[in-house]
Design an enzyme around this catalytic site. Structure first.
Site, PDB file in Angstrom:
ATOM      1  N   SER A 231       2.026   7.801  17.398  1.00 40.22           N
ATOM      2  CA  SER A 231       0.681   8.226  17.012  1.00 40.22           C
ATOM      3  C   SER A 231      -0.220   7.020  16.829  1.00 40.22           C
ATOM      4  O   SER A 231       0.243   5.919  16.521  1.00 40.22           O
ATOM      5  CB  SER A 231       0.734   9.008  15.698  1.00 40.22           C
ATOM      6  OG  SER A 231       0.928   8.125  14.597  1.00 40.22           O
ATOM      7  N   ASP A 232      -1.510   7.225  17.017  1.00 38.58           N
ATOM      8  CA  ASP A 232      -2.447   6.231  16.522  1.00 38.58           C
ATOM      9  C   ASP A 232      -2.347   6.255  15.000  1.00 38.58           C
ATOM     10  O   ASP A 232      -1.925   7.248  14.404  1.00 38.58           O
ATOM     11  CB  ASP A 232      -3.875   6.550  16.982  1.00 38.58           C
ATOM     12  CG  ASP A 232      -4.766   5.317  16.965  1.00 38.58           C
ATOM     13  OD1 ASP A 232      -4.405   4.320  16.319  1.00 38.58           O
ATOM     14  OD2 ASP A 232      -5.844   5.358  17.599  1.00 38.58           O
ATOM     15  N   TRP A 233      -2.731   5.157  14.385  1.00 42.36           N
ATOM     16  CA  TRP A 233      -2.513   4.992  12.949  1.00 42.36           C
ATOM     17  C   TRP A 233      -3.341   6.005  12.146  1.00 42.36           C
ATOM     18  O   TRP A 233      -4.567   5.989  12.174  1.00 42.36           O
ATOM     19  CB  TRP A 233      -2.840   3.567  12.543  1.00 42.36           C
ATOM     20  CG  TRP A 233      -1.653   2.644  12.560  1.00 42.36           C
ATOM     21  CD1 TRP A 233      -1.254   1.827  11.528  1.00 42.36           C
ATOM     22  CD2 TRP A 233      -0.700   2.433  13.605  1.00 42.36           C
ATOM     23  NE1 TRP A 233      -0.102   1.137  11.888  1.00 42.36           N
ATOM     24  CE2 TRP A 233       0.247   1.486  13.154  1.00 42.36           C
ATOM     25  CE3 TRP A 233      -0.543   2.959  14.879  1.00 42.36           C
ATOM     26  CZ2 TRP A 233       1.335   1.060  13.926  1.00 42.36           C
ATOM     27  CZ3 TRP A 233       0.534   2.532  15.660  1.00 42.36           C
ATOM     28  CH2 TRP A 233       1.449   1.598  15.187  1.00 42.36           C
ATOM     29  N   GLY A 234      -2.630   6.921  11.476  1.00 37.87           N
ATOM     30  CA  GLY A 234      -3.295   7.936  10.670  1.00 37.87           C
ATOM     31  C   GLY A 234      -3.745   9.152  11.448  1.00 37.87           C
ATOM     32  O   GLY A 234      -4.485   9.987  10.915  1.00 37.87           O
ATOM     33  N   ALA A 235      -3.299   9.299  12.680  1.00 43.49           N
ATOM     34  CA  ALA A 235      -3.772  10.406  13.517  1.00 43.49           C
ATOM     35  C   ALA A 235      -3.125  11.748  13.182  1.00 43.49           C
ATOM     36  O   ALA A 235      -3.704  12.807  13.457  1.00 43.49           O
ATOM     37  CB  ALA A 235      -3.515  10.091  14.992  1.00 43.49           C
TER      38      ALA A 235
END
Length: 754
Positions: A231-235
């Site tokens: 995942s993208d960070w915090g997605a």
């Protein structure tokens, strides 16, 4: 070099559900979780250089990171049009990552520059998927050749910063495939990145992290991706949906409560145990591929800076090089002559973008210092402006100095506060005070070279300088690279990777950006970038692919032929000037009388070639057959349309010098079965359908037209019936045939076609 792990290979069969859940969540901001005998591995941000943070960690480039070579960001690298150089940079980047014990670097970013206003456009290569793919593929291969993984991002249709974690990119199937997924597809098939990063946004209402069609059906089943989706960070907003869709690793650290929810969902059957086990195994496979860190790995800082300098020099685009009245072209500059340099950006350069890609460089070459070192005459400097506030006193002093100078170099552009990750721009204007300064300096001294520094496209129509250079963002070797090109030590060989329009209102996404209420419509469809301007025969300030050299080139002897692999293009390029040079030969393709809507022409191949003065070199460009295909929305697959293709070769999308044609063999498309919804025209175009339905249509048209098929009323009833679904023929037959009978005929035609 990373060595094979000493531990025995771990399998999810040996792990509990709790251990599997922990493996699929981050162990910290930049590390995976150590679990089940598998150690954690380190990931690092910074696609144009390593951004390894030892202390406080963040995803926004706020906290300090270790020094690393800051190579040209993608906006600059793309202007080199040099895949070999992209691979060379990536190899150096991989060496630095290995020396820092980083297992995976989060790059490259290959999203298409849909709008000129995109806040992260400096992180991405181009408005064109082929140029993007042909630069990103050697980049991934170059990093991974050093036993460091790449993370291809942001998958997919991630084209703005506004509302970036909720925005739905609402895009039709063909446009999504041909424009926004095509570069990802090419890189996956030709480089197999260790990881792919899913993006923040939604596509047609579905978050990418929860989109099984995107992450499993397309990425894995259709393209053959073998790696891990991170995942993208915090997605991730829903861990259960993420695992089910095929997002294997949630970063940075969802926490124990999140893990517990996932474990409970697996045990109750809400989440398929096999889905979690598969994702956990992919994490284990990534850890094994990374191996143990090589604590003895080092890299040559000076050698890497030299690579950064080479790339930065090739990224500079000479947009214009006219001669002031009665003189010679201003560039290259004479190092023996006096020179006035104006501009804060010449002394305090902006060489990279802001946000998660921000690198703390090993050194920075100051342009003013590099220029001063190169000139044997006198160099004077005036700051001229501030990137933070208007400075009328500085502007007046610069104009006064310009009146007395022989030649002026004015460096202008955007500051950090004017473009960055986290927000989209509101316009493409250069700062008003800098534009005013440029006009005053040019009026005071026509012998003025203007250089612009920026991450996104800026309005260049307001700068009427005889010599104009686009420096984009050049990385830490910005100063020496500028000097190399300004004084002709290196040929000007950069080419624009995106179109510069006459005004923002002309651009493709102008009326559909950034959307509203968490939705943005991709209303321009396929017509992104130069495709849009060409379709409308619209004038532009500088076209896609444009860039001048300090020499001139002539093209001749074009030959195009079909091969099993696509189209072979060959020609001769002659350097007709008085110095050695680098040229970028571009091949654009159009399809004559296509059955589907297409852009006027599309870039399908290119080659960057060195040609000595007076020499002629042969150039061969192979256009991959796969790149000729269009996305067929009926079959939901790529197909090559048969027919005559036109290949235009030139120096930009608008400077096309040679043209040839070639007949291309069609792909054999799967037959579409006839249904009640199949049109009469489609049924008659099908050999089996024509045999079954031809007599029926003849009878219908004769009956409806009073025996003459409509000729007496000036109509062709067969053509009029063409768009009608065959199932509705019963409604027009006045009881002569029923829907049931038509279905029997459909079954007969479909059976005959098998």
């Amino acid at each position: 070099m990373r060595s094979p792990p000493t531990m025995a290979k771990t399998s999810t069969k040996d792990l509990t559900v709790e251990q599997q859940a922990k493996l699929t969540s981050g162990g910290g901001y930049w590390v995976t979780a150590a679990e089940g005998g598998a150690p954690s591995i380190l990931l690092s941000d910074g696609p144009n250089g390593l951004r390894k943070q030892e202390g406080a960690a963040d995803a926004f480039g706020i906290s300090q990171s270790d020094p690393a070579t800051c190579f040209p960001p993608a906006v600059g690298l793309a202007q080199t049009w040099n895949p070999d150089l992209a691979g060379k940079i990536a190899g150096a980047y991989g060496e630095e990552a290995r020396a820092a014990q980083v297992a995976v670097v989060l790059g490259p970013g290959i999203n298409i520059k849909r709008s000129l206003l995109g806040g992260r456009n400096f992180e991405f290569f181009s408005e064109d998927p082929l140029l993007t793919a042909h630069l990103a593929t050697p980049w991934v291969n170059g990093v991974q050749a050093k036993k460091v993984g790449a993370s291809l991002k942001h998958f997919a249709a991630n084209n703005q910063e506004t509302d970036r974690m909720r925005i739905s990119s609402d895009v039709d199937e063909r446009t999504l495939q041909e424009i926004y997924l095509r570069a990802f597809r090419h890189v996956v098939k030709n480089a197999q990145p260790w990881t792919v990063m899913c993006s923040y946004n939604r596509i047609n209402g579905v978050h990418t992290f929860a989109d099984r069609w995107l992450l499993t059906d397309v990425l894995r089943a259709d393209w053959g991706f073998q790696g891990l989706v991170v995942s993208d960070w915090g997605a991730i907003a829903d861990r259960l949906a993420a695992i089910t869709a095929g997002t294997d690793l949630t970063m940075p650290f969802p926490g124990k409560e999140d893990d517990a929810e996932l474990v409970a969902a697996v045990k109750t059957g809400k989440v398929d145990p096999e889905a979690l086990a598969t994702s956990a195994q992919r994490v284990l496979d990534l850890v094994e591929k990374a191996g143990e860190p090589d604590k003895n790995a080092t890299f040559d800082k000076d050698a890497h800076h030299a690579i950064a300098r080479e790339a930065a020099a090739q990224a500079l685009v000479l947009l214009r090089n006219d001669a002031p009245a009665g003189g010679n072209p201003l560039l290259p500059l004479d190092p023996a002559a006096d020179l006035l340099v104006i501009g804060e950006l010449a002394k305090t350069p902006r060489y990279q973008g802001g946000g998660s890609s921000h690198v703390f460089p090993t050194q920075v070459d100051n342009p003013l210092d590099a220029i001063t070192a190169r000139v044997s005459g006198k160099v004077t400097f005036e700051v001229g402006y501030s990137t933070e506030k208007e400075d009328k006193k500085a502007a007046d002093a610069a104009v006064a100095a310009a009146k007395k100078a022989g030649t002026v170099l004015l460096v202008i552009g955007l500051g950090d506060s004017q473009e960055s990750e986290g927000f989209d721009r509101k316009n493409i204007d250069l700062p008003a005070d800098q534009v005013d300064l440029a006009k005053r300096v040019l009026e005071a001294n026509p012998n003025t070279v203007v250089m612009t520094c920026h991450g996104g496209v800026v309005d260049l129509t307001v700068i009427e300088a005889p010599a104009l250079l686009d420096a984009a963002l050049l990385g830490q070797a910005v100063g020496t690279a500028m000097a190399d090109v300004l004084f002709g030590d290196v040929d000007a060989s950069g080419r624009l990777a995106e179109t510069v329009p006459l005004r923002l209102q002309d651009s493709p996404a102008y009326t559909n950006f950034p959307g509203e209420l968490s939705h943005v419509t991709y209303g321009e469809g396929l017509f992104v970038g130069y495709r849009w301007y060409d379709a409308r025969d619209m004038a532009v300030a500088f076209p896609f692919g444009h860039g001048l050299s300090y020499t001139t080139f002539e093209y001749s002897d074009l030959k195009v032929s079909e091969s099993s692999g696509g189209i072979e293009v060959s020609l001769s390029v002659t350097n007709t000037g008085d110095r050695d040079g680098l040229d970028v030969v571009q091949a654009y393709v159009s399809v004559n009388d296509s059955a589907v809507t297409r852009p006027v022409r599309e870039l399908k191949g290119f080659a960057k070639v060195a040609v000595a003065k007076g020499a002629t070199v042969p150039v061969t460009i192979t256009i991959d057959r796969d790149d000729l295909a269009y996305w067929d929305i009926r079959h939901h697959q790529y197909l090559v349309e048969g027919g005559t293709y036109t290949v235009a070769v030139g120096a930009s999308s608008r400077d096309l010098r040679l043209t040839g044609t070639v007949d291309v063999t069609a792909d054999q498309a799967p037959r579409l079965p006839i249904t009640l919804d199949t049109s009469v025209e489609e049924a008659l175009a099908d050999p089996a359908g024509a045999k079954v339905f031809g007599p029926l249509i003849d009878k219908l048209t004769a009956k409806m037209g009073g025996g003459d098929s409509g000729k007496s009323i000036g109509a062709n009833l067969t053509d009029m019936l063409g768009p009608t679904p065959i199932g509705r023929a019963s409604k027009l037959s006045d009881g002569a045939i029923s829907t049931e009978q038509i279905q029997q005929m459909i079954d007969q035609a479909n059976a005959a076609a098998k």
